[in-house]
Design an enzyme around this catalytic site. Sequence first.
Site, short mmCIF file in Angstrom:
data_model
loop_
_atom_site.label_atom_id
_atom_site.label_comp_id
_atom_site.label_asym_id
_atom_site.label_seq_id
_atom_site.Cartn_x
_atom_site.Cartn_y
_atom_site.Cartn_z
N ASP A 73 0.71 -1.29 0.11
CA ASP A 73 -0.10 0.07 0.09
C ASP A 73 0.81 1.34 -0.02
OD1 ASP A 73 0.11 1.18 3.09
OD2 ASP A 73 0.69 -1.21 2.98
N ASP B 109 1.63 4.74 1.92
CA ASP B 109 1.60 5.07 3.26
C ASP B 109 0.68 6.23 3.40
OD1 ASP B 109 2.29 4.06 5.87
OD2 ASP B 109 3.43 6.22 6.36
#
Length: 268
Positions: free
Chosen positions: A208, A210
């Site tokens: 992902d 951040d």
Amino acid sequence: MVNRVEIGIIGGSGLYSLLDDAEEVDVETPYGPPSDKIALGRIGDRSVAFVPRHGRGHVHPPHRIPYRANLWALRSLGVRQVLAPNAVGSLRPELGPGTLVVPDQLVDRTSGRVQTYYDTGCAVHVSFADPYCPLGRATAVAKAVEAGWDTVDGGTLVVIEGPRFSTRAESKWFSAAGWSIVGMTGHPEAVLARELALCYTALSLVTDHDAGVEAGEGVTHEEVLAFFAANVERMRTLVGSVAEALPVERDCACGSALDGVKLPFDLP
């Protein structure tokens, strides 16, 4: 085989099936038990020991993992080279989910974790300018590129205390510092490996972006686990190919990290 294991792998439970005909053993250490039983088996012609970093059922949060016991147990089994696959968040827009980063630098932003074996008896100072094994890194990058991964050779992993994720302000701070990825388990693993003169190579899968990198609600634990689970078969294959390709004889500075240093006790 218990005394002649070549390669250690510290990772998630999805990597168990790496090993053919695995045998589970309990290993005692001066630092208590490891995260769980250690699985012994083979990948091709290489003998391998696998430690589930968080234990079965993900019972050890990152700040409570028995890092010293895990690395000591591996060395006591004969391990001298360690592979450490882990999930990380990206601090750079161009490093999207699915990118494999093989970091060459580390920044410690943890607090309160015991990060040395040498806290009594005498002072032991080890070189840590380059935290990762150059031979392990080169092998990992070559095998990842060969397998078609979106691979980044180098970058800085910043390790936070957890178990919470970063605030947006922290994330932006890390990004502004020029760091690449963020995780919770790469330290003190790397420094403890160096204190035992082990080669240590991180294979960091971006799950992902951040919180401070892009707009949105921020990542959740469930999303990270789901992404890693969706890619675990591919990661398992990569870790296996890297393990098989690691040099049989070490020709790097990792093994000589303690040369000329007086230790307060004998290493296994």
